[in-house]
Scaffold this active site. Structure first.
Site, PDB file in Angstrom:
ATOM      1  N   ASN A   1       0.936  -1.281   0.031  1.00 32.06           N
ATOM      2  CA  ASN A   1      -0.029  -0.123   0.038  1.00 32.06           C
ATOM      3  C   ASN A   1       0.922   1.239  -0.124  1.00 32.06           C
ATOM      4  OD1 ASN A   1      -1.630   2.087   0.518  1.00 32.06           O
ATOM      5  ND2 ASN A   1      -2.219   1.495   2.535  1.00 32.06           N
ATOM      6  N   TRP A   2       1.006   1.831  -1.049  1.00 36.69           N
ATOM      7  CA  TRP A   2       1.777   3.121  -1.342  1.00 36.69           C
ATOM      8  C   TRP A   2       1.575   4.247  -0.514  1.00 36.69           C
ATOM      9  CZ3 TRP A   2       3.654   3.285  -7.166  1.00 36.69           C
ATOM     10  CH2 TRP A   2       4.408   1.974  -7.378  1.00 36.69           C
ATOM     11  N   LYS A   3       0.141   4.014  -0.192  1.00 36.71           N
ATOM     12  CA  LYS A   3      -0.551   5.458   0.474  1.00 36.71           C
ATOM     13  C   LYS A   3      -0.280   6.682  -0.181  1.00 36.71           C
ATOM     14  CE  LYS A   3      -0.222   3.254   4.933  1.00 36.71           C
ATOM     15  NZ  LYS A   3      -0.185   3.431   6.470  1.00 36.71           N
TER      16      LYS A   3
ATOM     17  N   HIS B   1      -9.758   1.409   4.913  1.00 37.22           N
ATOM     18  CA  HIS B   1      -8.430   1.392   5.535  1.00 37.22           C
ATOM     19  C   HIS B   1      -8.561   2.491   6.858  1.00 37.22           C
ATOM     20  CE1 HIS B   1      -4.272   2.590   6.502  1.00 37.22           C
ATOM     21  NE2 HIS B   1      -3.757   1.449   5.879  1.00 37.22           N
TER      22      HIS B   1
ATOM     23  N   GLU C   1      -7.065   4.897   8.055  1.00 39.79           N
ATOM     24  CA  GLU C   1      -6.817   6.100   7.840  1.00 39.79           C
ATOM     25  C   GLU C   1      -7.901   6.897   7.110  1.00 39.79           C
ATOM     26  OE1 GLU C   1      -1.985   5.308   7.167  1.00 39.79           O
ATOM     27  OE2 GLU C   1      -3.094   5.574   5.444  1.00 39.79           O
TER      28      GLU C   1
ATOM     29  N   GLU D   1      -5.686  -4.765  10.459  1.00 41.03           N
ATOM     30  CA  GLU D   1      -4.566  -3.783  10.953  1.00 41.03           C
ATOM     31  C   GLU D   1      -5.230  -3.041  12.025  1.00 41.03           C
ATOM     32  OE1 GLU D   1      -4.750  -0.791   7.851  1.00 41.03           O
ATOM     33  OE2 GLU D   1      -6.794  -0.494   8.535  1.00 41.03           O
TER      34      GLU D   1
ATOM     35  N   GLY E   1       2.183   2.693  11.127  1.00 37.21           N
ATOM     36  CA  GLY E   1       3.168   3.727  11.215  1.00 37.21           C
ATOM     37  C   GLY E   1       3.608   4.076  12.269  1.00 37.21           C
TER      38      GLY E   1
ATOM     39  N   SER F   1       2.217  -2.435  10.421  1.00 37.86           N
ATOM     40  CA  SER F   1       3.950  -2.429  10.428  1.00 37.86           C
ATOM     41  C   SER F   1       4.663  -3.547  10.203  1.00 37.86           C
ATOM     42  CB  SER F   1       4.217  -1.960  11.685  1.00 37.86           C
ATOM     43  OG  SER F   1       3.755  -0.373  11.979  1.00 37.86           O
TER      44      SER F   1
ATOM     45  N   GLY G   1       2.937  -1.131   4.365  1.00 40.07           N
ATOM     46  CA  GLY G   1       3.032   0.232   4.131  1.00 40.07           C
ATOM     47  C   GLY G   1       4.268   0.390   3.785  1.00 40.07           C
ATOM     48  N   GLY G   2       4.970   1.436   4.325  1.00 39.46           N
ATOM     49  CA  GLY G   2       6.489   1.984   4.325  1.00 39.46           C
ATOM     50  C   GLY G   2       7.435   0.773   3.766  1.00 39.46           C
TER      51      GLY G   2
END
Length: 250
Positions: free
Chosen positions: A11-13, A96, A98, A167, A173, A211, A232-233
């Site tokens: 997930n590149w966000k 998600h 977010e 999640e 994050g 994470s 994610g990251g």
């Protein structure tokens, strides 16, 4: 435990640029030959056309990060499921944390988005998860079951076509990760809920999405009900993403 191979979704966000996307995918695709897990990248909608062309002929599926709950019309800024299908999108994240947190998305809205994706032949990746205060109050199971129940209620007959991502909001994050045992416990709860709703529930992959990184992926993926990861990251760094794809291919 599902019957198919692990599914690893990046997930590149809200990250990326034309140059950065091309560089990242070029590095990832160059090393994909020996990997046997299923994989996808969910990219910002403005880059769907670029990434679609970069992924042609590869085994990596194209994914979107959100979809409108509406089919078409006067909804400025929204992107419909049919538009996503035009770009050969195979997966779409819905709900998600977010989106739930910053855009006040309700369980009912998330269920409608999943419905729109399914109607367009796109696999929704339905995210569920509890906040730190909910976990500390002992509400984890109640929260994730409520979130998933809304999606099951709206999509009962085709619930086996979804992907679920657990999640924990407190682990996104933040560098905090659920222990493999904590993750497995919630995944088992979600699996039982899906099995109660559908005789084909074993088709549903349940991903862990808090994470997950190159250092902890092996332990998490070893759990019986963890069928992959929503990353994610770490998905923005080719060596890390590839390391996790290798782990998932074992």
């Amino acid at each position: 435990m599902t019957m198919h191979s692990k599914l690893m979704v990046g997930n590149w966000k809200m990250n990326g640029s034309l140059a950065a996307n091309a560089s990242l995918l070029s590095d990832v695709l160059a090393a994909m030959a020996d990997l046997h897990c299923r994989s996808a990248v969910c990219v910002p909608s403005v880059y769907l056309a670029q990434v679609q062309s970069l992924l042609v002929g590869s085994s990596i599926g194209l994914g979107a990060q959100d979809v409108s709950a509406h089919d078409m019309g006067a909804y400025t800024g929204e992107v419909s499921a049919d538009m996503l299908r035009d770009f050969a999108v195979r997966y779409c994240i819905v709900g998600h944390s977010e989106r739930r947190q910053y855009h006040a998305e309700s369980d009912v809205l998330v269920a409608r988005k999943a419905q729109r994706a399914l109607a367009a032949g796109i696999t929704p990746i339905v995210c569920v998860g509890e906040s730190l205060s909910e976990r500390e109050a002992g509400q984890t199971e109640a929260v994730v079951k409520r979130q998933l129940a809304a999606v099951i209620h709206a999509n009962g007959h085709c619930i086996s076509e979804i992907v679920v991502a657990y999640e924990p909001v407190w682990a996104i994050g933040t560098g905090l990760t659920a222990t493999p045992e904590q993750a497995q416990h919630v995944h088992a709860v979600l699996r039982a809920q899906l099995q109660a709703a559908s005789s084909h529930a074993d088709r549903v992959s349940i991903l862990y999405g808090g994470s997950m990184n190159a250092a902890n992926a092996a332990e998490l993926l070893a759990q019986p009900d963890v069928d992959g990861g929503l990353i994610g990251g770490a998905a923005l760094k080719a060596p890390d993403f590839l390391s996790m794809l290798k782990t998932a291919s074992r």
